[in-house]
Motif scaffolding. Structure first.
Motif, mmCIF file in Angstrom:
data_model
loop_
_atom_site.group_PDB
_atom_site.id
_atom_site.type_symbol
_atom_site.label_atom_id
_atom_site.label_comp_id
_atom_site.label_asym_id
_atom_site.label_seq_id
_atom_site.Cartn_x
_atom_site.Cartn_y
_atom_site.Cartn_z
ATOM 1 N N UNK A 118 -5.214 -4.161 4.826
ATOM 2 C CA UNK A 118 -6.469 -3.449 4.586
ATOM 3 C C UNK A 118 -6.183 -1.961 4.367
ATOM 4 N N UNK A 119 -5.313 -1.409 5.192
ATOM 5 C CA UNK A 119 -4.983 0.014 5.074
ATOM 6 C C UNK A 119 -4.423 0.304 3.686
ATOM 7 N N UNK A 120 -3.496 -0.571 3.284
ATOM 8 C CA UNK A 120 -2.878 -0.395 1.971
ATOM 9 C C UNK A 120 -3.941 -0.423 0.864
ATOM 10 N N UNK A 121 -4.868 -1.394 0.983
ATOM 11 C CA UNK A 121 -5.884 -1.528 -0.056
ATOM 12 C C UNK A 121 -6.848 -0.350 -0.065
ATOM 13 N N UNK A 122 -7.177 0.121 1.142
ATOM 14 C CA UNK A 122 -8.101 1.246 1.230
ATOM 15 C C UNK A 122 -7.426 2.494 0.658
ATOM 16 N N UNK A 123 -6.135 2.618 0.902
ATOM 17 C CA UNK A 123 -5.425 3.785 0.381
ATOM 18 C C UNK A 123 -5.326 3.754 -1.137
ATOM 19 N N UNK A 124 -5.212 2.525 -1.675
ATOM 20 C CA UNK A 124 -5.201 2.407 -3.135
ATOM 21 C C UNK A 124 -6.486 2.951 -3.727
ATOM 22 N N UNK A 125 -7.530 2.963 -2.921
ATOM 23 C CA UNK A 125 -8.817 3.463 -3.402
ATOM 24 C C UNK A 125 -8.965 4.959 -3.120
ATOM 25 N N UNK A 126 -7.842 5.598 -2.881
ATOM 26 C CA UNK A 126 -7.830 7.045 -2.680
ATOM 27 C C UNK A 126 -8.482 7.512 -1.397
ATOM 28 N N UNK A 127 -8.419 6.675 -0.368
ATOM 29 C CA UNK A 127 -8.860 7.126 0.938
ATOM 30 C C UNK A 127 -7.587 7.296 1.761
ATOM 31 N N UNK A 128 -7.421 8.475 2.324
ATOM 32 C CA UNK A 128 -6.233 8.714 3.112
ATOM 33 C C UNK A 128 -6.473 8.214 4.539
ATOM 34 N N UNK A 129 -5.617 7.303 5.020
ATOM 35 C CA UNK A 129 -5.823 6.732 6.351
ATOM 36 C C UNK A 129 -4.780 7.280 7.327
ATOM 37 N N UNK A 130 -5.253 7.907 8.410
ATOM 38 C CA UNK A 130 -4.356 8.410 9.448
ATOM 39 C C UNK A 130 -4.548 7.564 10.698
ATOM 40 N N UNK A 131 -3.477 6.951 11.215
ATOM 41 C CA UNK A 131 -3.627 6.159 12.433
ATOM 42 C C UNK A 131 -2.932 6.856 13.605
#
Ligand code: SRM
Ligand SMILES: Cc1cc2nc3c(=O)[nH]c(=O)nc-3n(C[C@H](O)[C@H](O)[C@H](O)COP(=O)(O)OP(=O)(O)OC[C@H]3O[C@@H](n4cnc5c(N)ncnc54)[C@H](O)[C@@H]3O)c2cc1C
Ligand code: SF4
Ligand code: FES
Lengths: 121, 844
Positions: B194-207
């Motif tokens: 999910x993180x990978x897919x969300x990042x593909x949509x140009x959302x930067x994910x910080x965990x």
């Protein structure tokens, strides 16, 4: 009238008909809807007056068959009438007149014998 | 004095309102005078679809309250007034505005609030919770002066909030405290994908980021400082890091509160006071609070049942969820983390297509305990049924998540579901409820939805509902006969495909190869329309003329007296003064009745069939074209005046309307279709009620599809936003051609959409993501039609042979004496039967 006398009246040319559709002719004051199905070598004639919408319009309906019986569907409220007998499929108590018709040497002829003049029915 | 008791509901949110609706549907409503306090400025609205506010939905669209609901049911609602305290001894509620109202029964439905971490700087300007419409308005304001936005919280709501930031065109970051996105629902594998897919949509994910303070930024308004020493600059911060039950007034009056927050309730939804119930997110049952709406609705039903003397109990809720986050399918069922003792796990991971699936099963491999689906959630309904219905798994449970490479379906057919299986969890509708509704005559999806409410909430169950319906109908022997008519044992779509694949060009050929008999008005009209859509030949060609309904075969609309109406095209509703004068003079010359239509053009009525050609000759000479008012084809593109003149106009709506009308004019379709183009969201062109509605917004054009006025009005669905013109036209080309290819005969786009399995999302996946790989073909087909356009009247007038039919009699120049006009308000109209009889008698 003597049934043996020649009552076939020349109405129009086959070229005036529209294949797989209808046209209207004026025959001794009566509006006659003529339908032509060349593949079946068939031509039908019924009165043009639609008893449901009360206007002269049946010649402009789509034609075809219902379980083999040739029919026209009224363009206004879509009731179906037999092209042979004029009987309405949806309500057998209603029917329009049907007439004898034939094609002879490229001409369309209606049997005036079958036409009841208007007002004397 | 009435002997009614007073029932007060505190909170008019989703659950409070649902309770009122359920109560009003029950006879016991007559025992109560009902009062409710609504803290917010507007009554209950759909929080679940809150984010759609950014995609164009208005507060009205989101409202859950039917017009007149409170008045009609004699419910007193105190708007914008918060209940501030409860006096349990005297049984009264006091409000902030100073009202004191006595109650016999009290229902607390105060919901929850977004959790805001109590760190220094948490309440700086532009740091907003994500919960109410008011919050959203605040976000929109803040976004105007922002470039970067961050969401605190990577759960369900956080990801939705991230989407909202993207809709607002901000650079978007998601800051997650824990190691995974959607920690409650997903395992590591699912969350990673999910993180990978969300990042593909140009959302930067910080965990793994623990925010310790928020201070002034250097390049942005704020700087978030994390425990590991790293920082993030942002202009806006949204809190979506969890919810806290609003138990403050319950706490203040001494009701028992759970350790982890929430008003303690028992199985009957009673609090520690026998006259006070609590429902929804504010309630804690078995030490659990529920952040979903379905359990709240279940509690609401329980209370209504209790009040009616029933014995219903709330027994917990299935927290399974399925949703689309930024277009990524995500679903979680039951115990996704395999915490149940002895549970076993199956995993399927497909790195190529970005799919992750995990099943958690019982030790004996027989029962489904949980599941995670990311990237492809199509198996959700089936799995959810195995889980909630406690149904035995197939011998190889992994067949449920492995891609089926054969055609064989491994899904749990609707037939295999027990009567008690819950089909719609939003409204607790079981398969049994659906079957009895079908038995009572609801045999269409629409009727079934109206009757049971199933699929009218989140919509997640729609596909399953349809398969239950189809299956039941089939079982009942209501053979869903989809034959077009007695002459063709095919659906319209089949026939379309046959015509396309076998390159069939005439009705005769199709009848010979695939039909029987001579045809009828149903198949002729439908096939005439398909041939016209696909080949775009002249409709009055000898081979086609017999297929046209009267209107099409005379290129005009038949009126009740057998005369015709004439409608010249006025693209976008635009007409020059000279054009208007020409239309006026022609109408005057032929004695026609004129009227401005609801479609922004002029209709001329009362033309005899023999007058049609000369009238059209004159119209064409004056520069007009056929308006196709007679065809199942494009009618009008209604426009508002737009930016050219209007002080609010955002873009040139008339210009676009004219362009669209010229592009799609003449295209034959299963039914007529209409467009509207508005220059701004005031929507003066009423575009959302059209098959295709287009509205100018700052970022481009928003496209709505499948709206309808007419008999059963339907608002169009928002299909895509901020489109440039090229993309807009591409999308319309595709949707329109797809509609032409797949709809039933005489099916408007609205009904087509209602019946489409998968609905709007499916349509989007076909048109936007090219799921079926047919977009190129759809566009090419449309281009063919556009390139072969002809004005049918121009062609007809130039053809002596065709004109011969435009006579009432083939053998006489007389007119139909039955056509008689009388005058009214300065114009003609058809004589009625009596007037006609009188006139005919007079003539003799
Ligand atoms: C002339 C007009 C009424 C008027 O005086 O304003 C009109 C007249 C007719 N309408 Fe309409 N409609 C007219 C605008 C509308 C509108 C308003 C609009 O387009 O903005 C609607 C609602 C919008 C919509 O379509 O969603 C409308 C919804 C209908 C319906 C219901 C369709 C539905 O999906 O429920 C029908 C029946 C049908 O098509 O099956 C219908 C059918 C008809 C027919 C064709 C009925 C018939 O078969 O004889 C009428 C004859 C037209 C003629 O003889 O020229 N007309 N009709 C309008 C022509 C607009 C134009 O310029 O082309
Ligand atoms: C952005 C977002 C997306 C969501 N998506 C989903 C989803 O996909 N699926 C799902 O199942 N759930 C979802 N939810 C959760 C869902 O919205 C809630 O479960 C639901 O709204 C709970 O209803 P409720 O009535 O308990 O609380 P609310 O809807 O919050 O209503 C409580 C109301 O009571 C009012 N109130 C509180 N105290 C007082 C008082 N003292 N006096 C008067 N009024 C008072 C509040 O102002 C509020 O209006 C989402 C929530 C949000 C915010
Ligand atoms: S929709 Fe907007 S642009 Fe068009 S006329 Fe109305 S206010 Fe003006
Ligand atoms: S499950 Fe939400 S509408 Fe049916």
């Amino acid at each position: 009238m003597n049934p043996n006398s020649n009552t076939w009246l020349d109405v129009c040319s086959v070229d005036d008909l529209v294949a797989n559709s209808g046209v209207c002719a004026l025959v001794e004051g009566t509006q006659v809807a003529l339908f032509y199905m060349p593949e079946d070598k068939a031509i039908y004639a019924i009165n043009n007056y639609d008893p449901f919408s009360l206007i002269n319009i049946l010649s402009r309906g789509l034609i075809g068959d219902i379980q083999g019986e040739p029919m026209v569907s009224s363009p206004i409220y879509k009731q179906h009438f037999s092209l042979r007998t004029g009987v309405c499929f949806e309500d057998e108590t209603v029917n329009v007149d049907s007439y004898g018709v034939r094609i002879q040497a490229g001409r369309v002829e209606v049997d005036t014998h079958t036409i009841t003049p208007k007002g004397t029915a | 004095m009435s002997n009614k008791q007073t029932l007060i509901v505190i909170g008019n949110g989703m659950v409070g309102q649902n309770f009122l609706v359920s109560l009003m549907a029950n006879d016991i409503k007559d025992n109560y005078t009902v009062v409710t306090f609504c803290e917010e400025a507007i009554p209950a609205y759909d929080r679940v679809h809150l984010s759609e506010y950014f995609a164009g939905k208005s507060a009205d669209d989101l409202s859950l309250v039917e017009d007149g609901f409170f008045d009609d049911n004699n419910i007193t609602i105190h708007m914008g007034d918060k209940a501030s305290s409860i006096d349990r001894t005297n049984k009264t509620v006091t409000s902030e505005k100073g009202l004191v109202i006595a109650y016999d029964k009290l229902v607390l439905a105060t919901g929850s609030s977004a959790f805001v971490p109590p760190i220094p700087g948490h309440d700086r300007e532009g740091c907003i919770a994500y919960r109410t419409i008011e919050d959203l308005d605040e976000m929109m304001t803040a976004a105007k002066t922002s470039k970067v936005g961050a969401v605190v919280g990577g759960g369900l709501l956080g990801l939705e909030a991230a989407k909202a930031l993207q809709d607002l065109k901000l650079e978007t970051h998601v800051v997650q405290f824990g190691p995974r996105l959607m920690g409650a629902q997903l395992d590591d594998g699912g969350a990673g994908l999910l993180k990978q897919k969300i990042e593909e949509l140009n959302v930067n994910v910080l965990v793994n980021k623990n925010t310790i303070k928020i201070v002034d930024g250097d390049s942005c308004k704020h700087k978030m400082v994390f425990a590991d020493g790293s920082e993030l600059e942002t202009d806006m911060i949204l809190y979506s890091a969890g919810i806290r039950p609003r138990d403050e007034i319950a706490n203040a009056c001494g009701l028992q509160i759970a350790d982890r927050g929430g008003i303690v309730i028992n199985d009957n939804c009673l609090t520690s006071d026998n006259d006070i119930y609590a429902i929804g997110e504010c309630a804690s049952w078995n030490d659990q609070t529920f952040g979903l709406v379905a359990p709240g609705y279940a509690m609401a039903r329980t209370v209504v049942n209790q009040l009616a003397g029933g014995s219903a109990a709330f027994t917990g809720a299935d927290m399974s969820t399925k949703l689309k986050l930024n277009g990524v399918d995500v679903a979680s069922i039951g115990d996704p983390h395999a915490t149940t003792k002895g549970s076993l796990v199956y995993t399927y991971q497909n790195g190529v297509d970005g799919i992750y699936k995990r099943l958690v099963v019982s030790q004996d491999n027989k029962k489904l305990l949980g599941a995670v689906l990311v990237g492809d959630a199509s198996g959700y309904s089936t799995l959810q049924q195995y889980y909630s219905g406690d149904i035995d798994l197939p011998e190889h449970p992994d067949s449920l998540i492995l891609p089926s490479r054969s055609d064989e379906s491994v899904g749990l057919g609707p037939d295999a579901l027990p009567e008690s299986a819950q089909i719609c969890s939003c409204f607790d509708v079981t398969k049994g409820d659906i079957c009895s509704s079908i038995e009572s005559g609801c045999t269409t999806l629409g009727a079934l939805k109206d009757d049971t409410k199933a699929a009218t909430g989140c919509g997640g169950c729609a596909a399953l509902l349809k398969s239950v319906l189809d299956c039941e109908l089939e079982k009942a022997g209501v053979e869903v006969n989809t034959d077009l008519c007695e002459h063709f044992a095919y659906t319209r779509q089949d026939l379309y495909n046959l015509i396309m694949v076998e390159e069939i060009k005439t009705f005769g050929e199709l009848l010979e190869k695939h039909g029987s008999g001579k045809g009828c008005e149903i198949c002729k009209q439908a096939i005439g329309s398909i041939l016209a859509s696909y080949w775009n030949d002249y409709v009055l060609d000898n081979d086609h003329v017999g297929l046209q309904d009267t209107n099409d075969s005379f290129l005009a609309n038949t009126q009740k007296d057998g005369t015709y109406s004439v409608v010249p095209r006025m693209t976008g509703g635009e007409v020059t003064p000279d054009g208007l004068i020409a239309v006026g003079s022609i109408a005057k010359k032929y004695g026609l009745y004129t009227k401005i239509t609801g479609g922004q053009r002029v209709d001329l009525f009362g033309a005899r069939v023999d007058q049609l050609p000369p009238i059209w000759q004159e119209l064409i000479d004056a520069g007009f074209e056929s308006g196709h008012a007679y065809g199942k084809s494009l009618r009008t593109v209604k426009s508002c005046v737009g930016s050219t003149w209007c002080r609010f106009g955002v873009d040139d709506s008339v210009g676009l309307a004219v362009e669209l009308e010229n592009r799609y004019k003449g295209l034959r379709a299963p039914h007529k279709f209409k467009f509207g183009v508005s220059g701004c969201t005031r929507e003066c062109a009423e575009a959302q009620s059209k098959d295709f509605g287009i509205i100018a917004v700052e970022g481009g054009w928003n496209l709505y599809v499948c709206g309808n006025g007419g008999m059963k009005p339907r608002h169009g669905d928002l299909f895509a936003t901020n489109l440039d013109k090229e993309t807009l036209i591409k999308y319309i080309d595709r949707v329109l051609t797809f509609y032409v290819q797949t709809a039933d005969r005489l099916q408007r786009t609205s009904v087509w959409m209602e019946n489409m399995e998968g609905g709007l999302d499916y349509l989007k996946s076909v048109i936007i993501d090219d799921k079926l790989g047919i977009n190129e073909q759809l566009e090419a087909q449309m281009q063919h039609v556009v390139d072969t356009y002809q004005c049918e009247w121009k062609t007809t007038i130039a053809d002596e042979n065709k004109l011969r039919r435009f006579r009432h009699f083939v053998n006489s120049d007389k007119h139909d004496e039955n056509i008689i006009f009388v005058e009214e308000r300065g114009q003609v109209r058809p004589a009625n039967i009596e007037e006609r009889a009188l006139a005919l008698a007079g003539e003799e």
